[in-house]
Design an enzyme around this catalytic site. Structure first.
Site, PDB file in Angstrom:
ATOM      1  N   MET A   1      11.122  24.785   1.002  1.00 41.37           N
ATOM      2  CA  MET A   1      10.489  23.933   0.004  1.00 41.37           C
ATOM      3  C   MET A   1      11.510  23.181  -0.836  1.00 41.37           C
ATOM      4  O   MET A   1      11.320  22.006  -1.180  1.00 41.37           O
ATOM      5  CB  MET A   1       9.595  24.774  -0.911  1.00 41.37           C
ATOM      6  CG  MET A   1       8.847  23.958  -1.952  1.00 41.37           C
ATOM      7  SD  MET A   1       7.887  24.977  -3.090  1.00 41.37           S
ATOM      8  CE  MET A   1       6.616  25.617  -1.975  1.00 41.37           C
TER       9      MET A   1
ATOM     10  N   ARG B   1     -10.598  -0.112  15.326  1.00 42.84           N
ATOM     11  CA  ARG B   1     -10.549   0.678  14.108  1.00 42.84           C
ATOM     12  C   ARG B   1     -11.426  -0.005  13.062  1.00 42.84           C
ATOM     13  O   ARG B   1     -12.544   0.409  12.831  1.00 42.84           O
ATOM     14  CB  ARG B   1      -9.088   0.825  13.641  1.00 42.84           C
ATOM     15  CG  ARG B   1      -8.869   1.885  12.580  1.00 42.84           C
ATOM     16  CD  ARG B   1      -7.396   2.058  12.248  1.00 42.84           C
ATOM     17  NE  ARG B   1      -6.784   0.837  11.737  1.00 42.84           N
ATOM     18  CZ  ARG B   1      -5.523   0.729  11.346  1.00 42.84           C
ATOM     19  NH1 ARG B   1      -4.723   1.787  11.432  1.00 42.84           N
ATOM     20  NH2 ARG B   1      -5.038  -0.406  10.892  1.00 42.84           N
TER      21      ARG B   1
ATOM     22  N   TYR C   1      14.701  31.121   6.726  1.00 46.01           N
ATOM     23  CA  TYR C   1      13.455  31.818   7.075  1.00 46.01           C
ATOM     24  C   TYR C   1      13.304  31.965   8.587  1.00 46.01           C
ATOM     25  O   TYR C   1      13.548  31.020   9.350  1.00 46.01           O
ATOM     26  CB  TYR C   1      12.254  31.045   6.528  1.00 46.01           C
ATOM     27  CG  TYR C   1      12.084  31.146   5.031  1.00 46.01           C
ATOM     28  CD1 TYR C   1      11.884  32.379   4.418  1.00 46.01           C
ATOM     29  CD2 TYR C   1      12.103  30.008   4.237  1.00 46.01           C
ATOM     30  CE1 TYR C   1      11.721  32.479   3.042  1.00 46.01           C
ATOM     31  CE2 TYR C   1      11.937  30.094   2.858  1.00 46.01           C
ATOM     32  CZ  TYR C   1      11.752  31.331   2.274  1.00 46.01           C
ATOM     33  OH  TYR C   1      11.586  31.423   0.916  1.00 46.01           O
TER      34      TYR C   1
ATOM     35  N   LYS D   1       0.833  -1.207   0.000  1.00 45.35           N
ATOM     36  CA  LYS D   1       0.000   0.000   0.000  1.00 45.35           C
ATOM     37  C   LYS D   1       0.869   1.259   0.000  1.00 45.35           C
ATOM     38  O   LYS D   1       2.065   1.209   0.307  1.00 45.35           O
ATOM     39  CB  LYS D   1      -0.943  -0.010   1.210  1.00 45.35           C
ATOM     40  CG  LYS D   1      -0.233  -0.031   2.556  1.00 45.35           C
ATOM     41  CD  LYS D   1      -1.231  -0.139   3.692  1.00 45.35           C
ATOM     42  CE  LYS D   1      -0.503  -0.165   5.040  1.00 45.35           C
ATOM     43  NZ  LYS D   1      -1.437  -0.194   6.175  1.00 45.35           N
TER      44      LYS D   1
END
Length: 358
Positions: free
Chosen positions: A302, A129, A254, A34
């Protein structure tokens, strides 16, 4: 050529699959593929797992992609089907479905199919679940047996909540409850995920379903794959694209969140959250540059991250930078980033180039 590259080792993949067989020598193996084979490439990985007895995916589109890629082995849908109109597609493609809810049973009973589906009845033994409750398990099982659309060889399964923790007694409690529920039902069982394969041998039934360990990552708490003789299948790497000298007190990136405590050398690495590297990785997260471990400093951008190469360095533009792999376990990076290896591997973006090696 793209800078950021996920290098995939087929030899490590084969090694890990053989380790699964050593851990569970008497079980058939359902390899879990998966989420794009945990970020490693769905079809390419499946093509190399020719010794697997079956594949498991989460959803029907993943299963259809495997069939489109030429894979013919049985495929199990771990979340089952979602709409009654999915059932003919399952039958036509030899997909096996998990039944975890009465609504799925009702859809099966109401359908008119041209053949019988192989089903896996999942019981909730404590994960809370997916899975029918212990109280309704026997009734659902009997209804499946009586359903003309269901093959009588119904397989039984559950999922462990805490198998990665050998000190947690919940796994043993779940195992004992499962054994009580299935007593007298002569069907094949599947309980063990990667953690249970490694840590709970009593849970190895007729089937095991390894996921994370196939890719060389430890499924156990506070361990790395090498602790179980596993080999990382992925090496995520890129290049140094800039080297610059900075002074004590200079801020990087940043927000100017990191100020250098000394005169030093900063390397700029061509990878960022746009490639899947975790934005929340903090200063101090290790990275390998030119064979040496150095710390990430400042915020992840990024497209770039910055590392402290030290006052004296032999690093140069174009040097290889390894974010995780055999030299730096992804488990260690995940610990620094406050997450789990699954997330790091699955978050690799399409911008990253994949290079498959024998």
């Amino acid at each position: 050529m793209r800078l950021a590259t996920a290098e995939i080792s087929f030899s490590a993949l084969a090694h890990n699959f053989n380790k699964v067989k050593q851990f569970a020598p008497n079980s058939q193996i359902m390899a879990v593929l998966k989420a794009n084979a945990y970020g490693h490439g769905l079809v390419r990985i499946a093509q190399r797992l020719d010794q697997a007895d079956a594949f498991a995916v989460a959803r029907i589109d993943e299963a259809l992609a495997l069939r489109a890629g030429g894979l013919v082995k049985p495929i199990v849908l771990l979340e089952g089907f979602f709409e009654p109109q999915d059932l003919p597609i399952l039958l036509a493609n030899n997909f096996q479905t998990i039944i975890h809810d009465r609504s799925q049973l009702e859809a099966l009973l109401a359908s008119e199919l041209d053949g019988q589906l192989i089903t896996w009845l999942k019981v909730d033994t404590g994960m809370h679940r997916l899975g029918v409750t212990p109280e309704e398990f026997d009734d659902v099982y009997q209804d499946l047996l009586a359903c003309q659309n269901v093959h009588p060889a119904i397989r039984l399964m559950t999922h462990f909540a805490c198998a990665d923790d050998l000190n947690n007694s919940k796994t043993q409690q779940q195992l004992e409850l499962f054994k009580q529920l299935v007593q007298g039902k002569a069907q094949q069982h599947c309980l063990a995920n990667s953690a249970a394969i490694v840590g709970w041998p009593d849970s190895h039934g007729e089937w095991v379903r390894p996921g994370l360990m196939v890719y060389g990552v430890s499924p156990m708490l506070n361990c790395v794959g090498a602790d179980h003789q596993l080999q990382p299948v992925m090496r995520l790497k890129t290049r140094v694209i800039s080297i610059r000298q900075i002074k004590k007190g200079d801020a990087i990136g940043y927000g100017s969140t990191w100020q250098s405590p000394r005169d030093t050398t900063i390397g700029v690495i061509a990878i960022g959250y746009g490639d899947g590297y975790p934005r929340h990785a903090p200063t101090g997260t290790p990275i390998i540059v030119n064979g040496q471990q150095v710390p990430l400093v400042g915020r992840v951008s990024m497209d770039m991250i910055t590392v402290d190469l030290g006052p004296v360095t032999e690093a140069k533009i174009g040097d290889e930078a390894i974010l995780w792999g055999p030299e730096l376990p992804v488990e260690i990076v995940a610990q620094h980033a406050g997450t789990i290896p699954y997330e790091l591997l699955c978050n690799i973006t399409p911008r990253v180039d994949y290079l498959y090696r024998e």
